[in-house]
Motif scaffolding. Structure first.
Motif, PDB file in Angstrom:
ATOM      1  N   ALA A  55      -6.763   5.065   3.089  1.00 15.22           N
ATOM      2  CA  ALA A  55      -6.925   6.295   3.973  1.00 15.22           C
ATOM      3  C   ALA A  55      -5.975   5.869   5.095  1.00 15.22           C
ATOM      4  O   ALA A  55      -5.679   5.663   6.234  1.00 15.22           O
ATOM      5  N   GLU A  56      -7.208   4.088   5.436  1.00 18.32           N
ATOM      6  CA  GLU A  56      -7.467   3.225   6.166  1.00 18.32           C
ATOM      7  C   GLU A  56      -5.977   2.740   6.442  1.00 18.32           C
ATOM      8  O   GLU A  56      -6.066   2.561   7.517  1.00 18.32           O
TER       9      GLU A  56
ATOM     10  N   SER B 217      -4.017   2.355   9.447  1.00 18.63           N
ATOM     11  CA  SER B 217      -3.576   0.754  10.179  1.00 18.63           C
ATOM     12  C   SER B 217      -2.717   0.468   9.935  1.00 18.63           C
ATOM     13  O   SER B 217      -2.381  -0.926  10.541  1.00 18.63           O
ATOM     14  N   LYS B 218      -2.371   0.231   8.707  1.00 16.51           N
ATOM     15  CA  LYS B 218      -1.480  -0.955   7.780  1.00 16.51           C
ATOM     16  C   LYS B 218      -0.454  -0.873   7.053  1.00 16.51           C
ATOM     17  O   LYS B 218      -0.784  -0.838   5.869  1.00 16.51           O
ATOM     18  N   PRO B 219       0.354   0.623   7.605  1.00 18.47           N
ATOM     19  CA  PRO B 219       0.975   0.940   6.600  1.00 18.47           C
ATOM     20  C   PRO B 219       2.113   0.465   6.479  1.00 18.47           C
ATOM     21  O   PRO B 219       2.556   0.164   5.240  1.00 18.47           O
TER      22      PRO B 219
END
Length: 188
Positions: A39-40, A44-46
């Motif tokens: 999820a993070e 933030s870093k897809p």
């Protein structure tokens, strides 16, 4: 019933259960960590998870970080307990054939020191063999590290993946050294 092998087997099985439960608890905790990490990364870093679904990410994360040693220690203890009775029977059956090759004195009877030495080290050898087999399985089934596995899941060829590593302190000195620093042998 005061058989020391039963007490040892019970202690080994209790320890195996403790190792297995600790592995199971760590695995469940890692599953939760993987979900929150996914999820993070989505926010933030897809780019690091492009083309990787949550289930695949969770599987890669857990397999790379789980404490596999606890699982295989539990397996080794169970295998050692299971092979002890057949190993004991086999060692006892083999003893008369070994004694035939010797002078056959009364000190080779069952219960004397040579027999005790033989049984002790024979059982220890069987247990060590069980541990070696389980260790071989542990090392043969080692999963890929997380970052290369994630890169492979994204579809990147592994040869093109660059994993940044911190340069050791001594490497900087080795590169900046001049030719005057090198010692020449003294020809006397």
């Amino acid at each position: 019933m005061s058989n020391p092998f039963l007490y040892a087997a019970a202690a080994a099985l209790i320890a195996a259960a403790a190792f297995f439960l600790s592995w199971l608890a760590a695995r469940r905790s890692l599953m939760e960590d993987a979900r929150s990490e996914y999820a993070e990364r989505c926010e933030s870093k897809p780019a690091t998870i492009k083309g990787v679904d949550e289930r695949t990410f969770e599987r890669l994360y857990v397999s790379a970080h789980e404490p596999r040693g606890a699982l295989y220690i539990a397996l080794a203890l169970v295998v050692a307990v299971v092979i002890t009775p057949p190993a004991g029977i086999g060692l006892i059956a083999l003893w008369p054939y070994i004694v035939m090759l010797l002078d056959g004195g009364p000190w080779y009877d069952v219960g004397y020191y040579p027999w005790m030495f033989y049984m002790f080290f024979g059982l220890c050898g069987c247990w060590a063999f069980a541990g070696a087999v389980v260790a071989r399985i542990h090392h043969a089934r080692t999963p890929e590290n997380f970052h290369p596995a994630l890169a492979r899941a994204r579809g990147e060829p592994l040869d093109d993946v660059v994993i940044p590593r911190k340069r050791p302190k001594w490497a900087v000195k080795a590169l900046s050294g001049s030719s005057s620093d090198t010692a020449t042998p003294n020809d006397n």
